[in-house]
Design a protein around this motif. Structure first.
Motif, PDB file in Angstrom:
ATOM      1  N   ILE B 210       9.023   8.755   9.658  1.00  0.00           N
ATOM      2  CA  ILE B 210       8.095   8.113   8.716  1.00  0.00           C
ATOM      3  C   ILE B 210       6.925   7.501   9.476  1.00  0.00           C
ATOM      4  CG2 ILE B 210       7.840   6.293   6.985  1.00  0.00           C
ATOM      5  CD1 ILE B 210      10.753   6.696   6.285  1.00  0.00           C
ATOM      6  N   ARG B 211       5.732   8.035   9.233  1.00  0.00           N
ATOM      7  CA  ARG B 211       4.559   7.537   9.946  1.00  0.00           C
ATOM      8  C   ARG B 211       3.511   7.025   8.969  1.00  0.00           C
ATOM      9  NH1 ARG B 211       3.563  12.626  13.727  1.00  0.00           N
ATOM     10  NH2 ARG B 211       4.193  13.544  11.763  1.00  0.00           N
ATOM     11  N   PRO B 212       2.752   5.985   9.358  1.00  0.00           N
ATOM     12  CA  PRO B 212       1.686   5.497   8.482  1.00  0.00           C
ATOM     13  C   PRO B 212       0.488   6.451   8.530  1.00  0.00           C
ATOM     14  CG  PRO B 212       1.753   4.226  10.546  1.00  0.00           C
ATOM     15  CD  PRO B 212       2.864   5.232  10.613  1.00  0.00           C
ATOM     16  N   PRO B 213      -0.389   6.419   7.540  1.00  0.00           N
ATOM     17  CA  PRO B 213      -0.339   5.605   6.326  1.00  0.00           C
ATOM     18  C   PRO B 213       0.758   6.069   5.356  1.00  0.00           C
ATOM     19  CG  PRO B 213      -2.498   6.704   6.595  1.00  0.00           C
ATOM     20  CD  PRO B 213      -1.605   7.226   7.644  1.00  0.00           C
ATOM     21  N   VAL B 214       1.434   5.057   4.786  1.00  0.00           N
ATOM     22  CA  VAL B 214       2.494   5.331   3.827  1.00  0.00           C
ATOM     23  C   VAL B 214       2.048   4.912   2.436  1.00  0.00           C
ATOM     24  CG1 VAL B 214       4.845   4.743   3.136  1.00  0.00           C
ATOM     25  CG2 VAL B 214       4.310   4.974   5.552  1.00  0.00           C
ATOM     26  N   LEU B 215       2.180   5.793   1.469  1.00  0.00           N
ATOM     27  CA  LEU B 215       1.906   5.449   0.076  1.00  0.00           C
ATOM     28  C   LEU B 215       3.224   5.308  -0.656  1.00  0.00           C
ATOM     29  CD1 LEU B 215      -1.068   7.608  -1.283  1.00  0.00           C
ATOM     30  CD2 LEU B 215      -1.040   5.213  -0.617  1.00  0.00           C
ATOM     31  N   PHE B 216       3.350   4.269  -1.448  1.00  0.00           N
ATOM     32  CA  PHE B 216       4.560   4.042  -2.228  1.00  0.00           C
ATOM     33  C   PHE B 216       4.166   4.199  -3.689  1.00  0.00           C
ATOM     34  CE2 PHE B 216       7.863   0.489  -3.392  1.00  0.00           C
ATOM     35  CZ  PHE B 216       8.711   1.449  -3.928  1.00  0.00           C
ATOM     36  N   GLN B 217       4.701   5.201  -4.363  1.00  0.00           N
ATOM     37  CA  GLN B 217       4.329   5.446  -5.752  1.00  0.00           C
ATOM     38  C   GLN B 217       5.536   5.611  -6.665  1.00  0.00           C
ATOM     39  OE1 GLN B 217       1.229   8.299  -4.325  1.00  0.00           O
ATOM     40  NE2 GLN B 217       2.555   9.880  -5.194  1.00  0.00           N
ATOM     41  N   GLY B 218       5.282   5.797  -7.939  1.00  0.00           N
ATOM     42  CA  GLY B 218       6.372   5.861  -8.915  1.00  0.00           C
ATOM     43  C   GLY B 218       6.547   4.496  -9.564  1.00  0.00           C
ATOM     44  N   GLY B 219       7.291   4.459 -10.633  1.00  0.00           N
ATOM     45  CA  GLY B 219       7.473   3.231 -11.405  1.00  0.00           C
ATOM     46  C   GLY B 219       7.974   2.068 -10.568  1.00  0.00           C
ATOM     47  N   VAL B 220       8.890   2.332  -9.642  1.00  0.00           N
ATOM     48  CA  VAL B 220       9.514   1.268  -8.860  1.00  0.00           C
ATOM     49  C   VAL B 220       8.525   0.596  -7.901  1.00  0.00           C
ATOM     50  CG1 VAL B 220      11.360   0.803  -7.173  1.00  0.00           C
ATOM     51  CG2 VAL B 220      11.818   2.252  -9.138  1.00  0.00           C
ATOM     52  N   ALA B 221       7.385   1.254  -7.633  1.00  0.00           N
ATOM     53  CA  ALA B 221       6.383   0.652  -6.763  1.00  0.00           C
ATOM     54  C   ALA B 221       5.773  -0.604  -7.383  1.00  0.00           C
ATOM     55  CB  ALA B 221       5.300   1.667  -6.418  1.00  0.00           C
ATOM     56  N   SER B 222       5.956  -0.797  -8.690  1.00  0.00           N
ATOM     57  CA  SER B 222       5.477  -2.030  -9.346  1.00  0.00           C
ATOM     58  C   SER B 222       6.239  -3.236  -8.828  1.00  0.00           C
ATOM     59  CB  SER B 222       5.722  -1.978 -10.860  1.00  0.00           C
ATOM     60  OG  SER B 222       5.198  -0.816 -11.408  1.00  0.00           O
ATOM     61  N   ASN B 223       7.397  -2.976  -8.255  1.00  0.00           N
ATOM     62  CA  ASN B 223       8.283  -4.052  -7.845  1.00  0.00           C
ATOM     63  C   ASN B 223       7.887  -4.550  -6.453  1.00  0.00           C
ATOM     64  OD1 ASN B 223      10.574  -5.449  -6.792  1.00  0.00           O
ATOM     65  ND2 ASN B 223      11.851  -4.433  -8.341  1.00  0.00           N
ATOM     66  N   VAL B 224       7.264  -5.726  -6.407  1.00  0.00           N
ATOM     67  CA  VAL B 224       6.775  -6.225  -5.121  1.00  0.00           C
ATOM     68  C   VAL B 224       7.915  -6.495  -4.140  1.00  0.00           C
ATOM     69  CG1 VAL B 224       4.552  -7.142  -5.814  1.00  0.00           C
ATOM     70  CG2 VAL B 224       6.608  -8.542  -6.145  1.00  0.00           C
ATOM     71  N   GLY B 225       9.094  -6.764  -4.684  1.00  0.00           N
ATOM     72  CA  GLY B 225      10.260  -6.987  -3.825  1.00  0.00           C
ATOM     73  C   GLY B 225      10.614  -5.728  -3.050  1.00  0.00           C
ATOM     74  N   MET B 226      10.484  -4.596  -3.700  1.00  0.00           N
ATOM     75  CA  MET B 226      10.777  -3.323  -3.052  1.00  0.00           C
ATOM     76  C   MET B 226       9.719  -3.008  -1.989  1.00  0.00           C
ATOM     77  SD  MET B 226      13.618  -1.931  -4.104  1.00  0.00           S
ATOM     78  CE  MET B 226      13.533  -0.176  -3.796  1.00  0.00           C
ATOM     79  N   LYS B 227       8.459  -3.314  -2.323  1.00  0.00           N
ATOM     80  CA  LYS B 227       7.375  -3.075  -1.367  1.00  0.00           C
ATOM     81  C   LYS B 227       7.642  -3.877  -0.103  1.00  0.00           C
ATOM     82  CE  LYS B 227       2.316  -3.632  -0.922  1.00  0.00           C
ATOM     83  NZ  LYS B 227       2.072  -4.495   0.226  1.00  0.00           N
ATOM     84  N   ARG B 228       7.951  -5.166  -0.278  1.00  0.00           N
ATOM     85  CA  ARG B 228       8.202  -6.040   0.862  1.00  0.00           C
ATOM     86  C   ARG B 228       9.387  -5.512   1.685  1.00  0.00           C
ATOM     87  NH1 ARG B 228       8.146 -11.613   1.939  1.00  0.00           N
ATOM     88  NH2 ARG B 228       6.081 -11.679   1.001  1.00  0.00           N
ATOM     89  N   ALA B 229      10.448  -5.116   0.989  1.00  0.00           N
ATOM     90  CA  ALA B 229      11.643  -4.641   1.692  1.00  0.00           C
ATOM     91  C   ALA B 229      11.335  -3.384   2.514  1.00  0.00           C
ATOM     92  CB  ALA B 229      12.771  -4.364   0.697  1.00  0.00           C
ATOM     93  N   PHE B 230      10.518  -2.509   1.969  1.00  0.00           N
ATOM     94  CA  PHE B 230      10.125  -1.308   2.720  1.00  0.00           C
ATOM     95  C   PHE B 230       9.334  -1.704   3.960  1.00  0.00           C
ATOM     96  CE2 PHE B 230      10.899   1.809  -0.827  1.00  0.00           C
ATOM     97  CZ  PHE B 230      11.593   2.729  -0.057  1.00  0.00           C
ATOM     98  N   GLU B 231       8.402  -2.653   3.790  1.00  0.00           N
ATOM     99  CA  GLU B 231       7.563  -3.057   4.917  1.00  0.00           C
ATOM    100  C   GLU B 231       8.400  -3.698   6.021  1.00  0.00           C
ATOM    101  OE1 GLU B 231       4.633  -5.312   2.793  1.00  0.00           O
ATOM    102  OE2 GLU B 231       3.244  -3.599   2.722  1.00  0.00           O
TER     103      GLU B 231
END
Lengths: 366, 328
Positions: B210-231
């Motif tokens: 997994i290399r940047p830039p990374v785009l996170f899409q789909g309905g679950v991307a609305s969830n800031v908790g998931m974004k933070r956890a990925f980061e």
């Protein structure tokens, strides 16, 4: 004695011919279907691998049609396949089915045991009769493999969807009906003619995909959800790392005689930088053949395995590195009775798309 | 003005979008599929038509998602493509340098790897739906938290609880266990986000670089908790495109534009289809042992499409003459 055996792709065509030549009464189970699979799934341990369940369904169907003896292949090495026949024997006994199991497996060291088992089937027939039966069988093995290979080349170029598959079935039926070696040869010629005469689209250059993986999933279209047809109709030309005749050569008889084919050692050599020893089943072959496909300029590779298949899990964990170093996309499909066809279809479509777009981009670079 | 429509019929939601010739999103809509794809496609068309200015011409339409085939027949699609290609095309338009796309939808999750603007590898969840939108929805409902504030709550946590995320069933029982032990809801919620990200990276993205830039899409991307956890797990920033919920539809529209510009015509049946009567019928064909399930789609009692047969013999439907070139 009414003999039956499990399905694995076109295996039934040559095997039926051999057994009939030996004067045995043969019960070929109906081609694997949802119906036979239901029997198999119902009576198998849930975590047994998928091929065992399909086999068992075949045996039960054959039993319903009067079979009393099952010929089954055995095996050695760290793969559960070697133990299939024993498990199936126990299950069938628990179900109260009177089915005798004759397990053919590569003997370790001496041929006596294998010959004795074959003797049980052949009875009083002379060695010459047995030899003649095997020769006819071998001719049919080669013929069915030949038309299958041809169908892989024709399908992505067919003018109307489904015409190749229909012609291929016709060719198989001709080979199946052939009564002797001469007839088999003319059936093959006729079959090739039918396939070659299919109206083709002009100016297509299909992407080429190599198929690797566990043998049963590779060879049995019911188990792999007719993968080769699906890919061909999506416009990809497929080549399989393994055909029936290869399997007979390496696994059933020649292993016993210590004949290692050239191709075998070539595959092991190709796999060597990643995997240096036998891991059971076809794991080593999956790695080696992926390397070979990359070297031959294939556009991509698909690995097929039944859910919980240990040797292929080993291969699967190695393939990402092969993919990266050899610069060839690899898609792994894990299949069993729970597989949804729509999901598989989406992945195949996406994979073929990927390969086509990638090829276009690579061409522009040059 | 001319637009291209993209329709993404997913398992849980149906997305529709219209883009202009400059590939800008003009309008889009997001609806729950609720097991009624035909109804939602018609509803979506009505909504899009209402949003578009007068005199707009539809020059192409594309479909994607698990309902792409059905949607394609209904609207007369110029392009019917799988969601992996659609998501990749949309992401590339937005961030041409993108190397990784993480997409988590209602019932599936996928990772797409790209190199120099070409998809080089992808994977989808196979045997497990843990970590997808449906699972999060269900857990939010169980904890009595509106799904919209689920992510924000996770961000408040300082001491996330470790939750087994391997399987949806185990995750749920482990979560209940942690609740009964007296852990705070926010810590459980953040722990859940981390578990789902772990599950995604260990299963779907297993062995992928997994290399940047990374785009996170789909309905679950609305969830800031998931974004933070990925980061946290990846160690670099993850970008969420503004249109993340409708990226599949944007991709479908871009693919439609590509297809329609090539043929210089469109098969679009017009917004009028929203008011037509569509019916489906299924039957099993017993001509061989495959026992294929054939689906027939009729429009105003005329058969327009059929699929599902392995041999292809049911696929052929007499071509219709009355397809309008260009929509209204």
């Amino acid at each position: 004695m009414k003999v039956t055996f499990p399905h694995m792709g076109n295996l039934y065509i040559p095997v039926r011919a051999i057994l009939q030549e030996l004067g045995l009464e043969v019960v070929v189970p109906p081609l694997p279907s949802k119906n036979s699979l239901n029997f198999g799934v119902k009576h198998s341990p849930e975590f047994a691998c998928f091929p065992l369940k399909v086999n068992l369904g075949d045996f039960i169907e054959a039993h319903h049609r009067g079979a009393d003896t099952v010929i089954m292949a055995g095996g050695i090495g760290p793969c559960r396949f070697g133990y299939y026949a024993e498990v199936q024997r126990e299950i069938l006994r628990d179900l109260g089915y009177e089915l005798e199991m004759v397990v053919l497996e590569p003997p370790r060291g001496h041929l006596g045991e294998l010959l004795e088992k074959i003797r049980r089937l052949t009875g009083k027939r002379s060695l010459r009769q047995v030899w003649a039966a095997l020769q006819l069988g071998w001719e049919k093995f080669l013929a069915v493999d030949e038309v299958e290979r041809l169908s892989h080349r024709v399908r992505p170029r067919e003018g109307r969807r489904g015409s190749t598959t229909a012609a291929y079935r016709q060719a198989l039926a001709l080979i199946d009906q052939a009564g002797d070696i001469q007839e088999t040869r003319s059936a093959l010629a006729r079959g090739e003619e039918i396939l070659n005469n299919i109206p083709r689209k002009s100016g297509v250059s299909p992407v080429r995909i190599g198929l690797v993986g566990e043998i049963f999933m590779l060879l049995e279209p019911f188990a792999n959800l007719h993968l080769e047809e699906a890919l061909g109709e999506l416009g990809a030309e497929v080549e399989r790392s393994l055909y029936l005749s290869d399997w007979i050569k390496t696994h059933l008889f020649l292993d016993a005689l210590r004949w290692k084919k050239k191709k075998e050692s070539r595959v092991a050599e190709a796999a060597a930088p990643y995997l240096r020893h036998f891991v059971g089943g076809d794991g080593l072959d999956s790695v080696g053949n992926t390397v070979l496909y990359a070297q031959q300029g294939f556009d991509g590779v698909i690995q097929l395995m039944p859910f919980t298949c240990m040797p292929e899990i080993v291969a699967q964990s190695i393939l990402p590195r092969v993919s990266q170093e050899k610069n060839i996309p690899v898609l792994t499909l894990i299949l069993d009775e729970q597989s949804g066809e729509a999901g598989i279809r989406t992945r195949l479509e996406a994979f073929v798309d990927l390969l086509e777009r990638r090829r276009t981009a690579l061409a522009q670079e040059e | 003005m001319e637009v291209f429509l993209g329709i993404d019929v997913g398992s849980v939601s149906t997305k529709m979008t219209a883009i202009d010739r400059q590939k800008r999103v003009v309008t889009s809509t997001y609806m729950m599929t609720m097991g009624q794809p035909v109804k939602m496609i018609r509803e979506g068309l009505r909504r899009i038509r209402a949003e578009l200015p007068e005199g707009v011409r539809v020059s192409g339409v594309g479909t994607t998602g698990s309902g792409r085939q059905l949607a394609g027949v209904l609207v007369g699609a110029d392009s019917v493509k799988n969601e992996i290609t659609a998501h990749a095309v949309a992401a590339l338009e937005l961030v041409p340098a993108v190397q990784t796309i993480l997409e988590i939808g209602g019932q599936d999750s996928k990772i797409i790897l790209l190199n120099d603007g070409v998809v080089v590898d992808f994977a989808m969840n196979t045997v497990c739906a843990a970590g997808t939108g449906s699972f999060l929805d269900r857990q939010a409902a169980r904890l009595n938290i509106p799904i919209e504030s689920f992510g924000a709550l996770a961000l408040e946590s300082r001491n996330p609880v470790r939750i087994a995320g391997r399987c949806a069933v185990f995750a749920e029982s482990d979560m209940i266990h942690k609740q009964q032990m007296g852990h705070e809801t926010k810590d459980i919620v953040r722990g859940l986000c981390q578990a789902l990200v772990r599950n995604f990276l260990n299963n779907v993205a297993k062995g992928k670089d997994i290399r940047p830039p990374v785009l996170f899409q789909g309905g679950v991307a609305s969830n800031v908790g998931m974004k933070r956890a990925f980061e946290e797990a990846l160690g670099f920033e993850v970008t969420i495109p503004e249109q993340h919920r409708v990226m599949g539809a944007v991709g479908a529209a871009l693919l439609a534009m590509e297809a329609a510009l090539k043929t210089k015509t469109t098969n679009f049946r017009g917004f009028g289809v929203a008011d037509l009567d569509f019916s489906t019928r299924t039957f099993e064909c017993h001509d061989c042992a495959n026992n294929c399930e054939i689906v027939e789609i009729s429009m105003e009692k005329t058969l327009v499409a059929r699929w599902g047969s392995r041999c292809g013999k049911w696929d052929y439907v007499e071509p219709r003459e009355d397809r309008a070139a260009g929509g209204d």
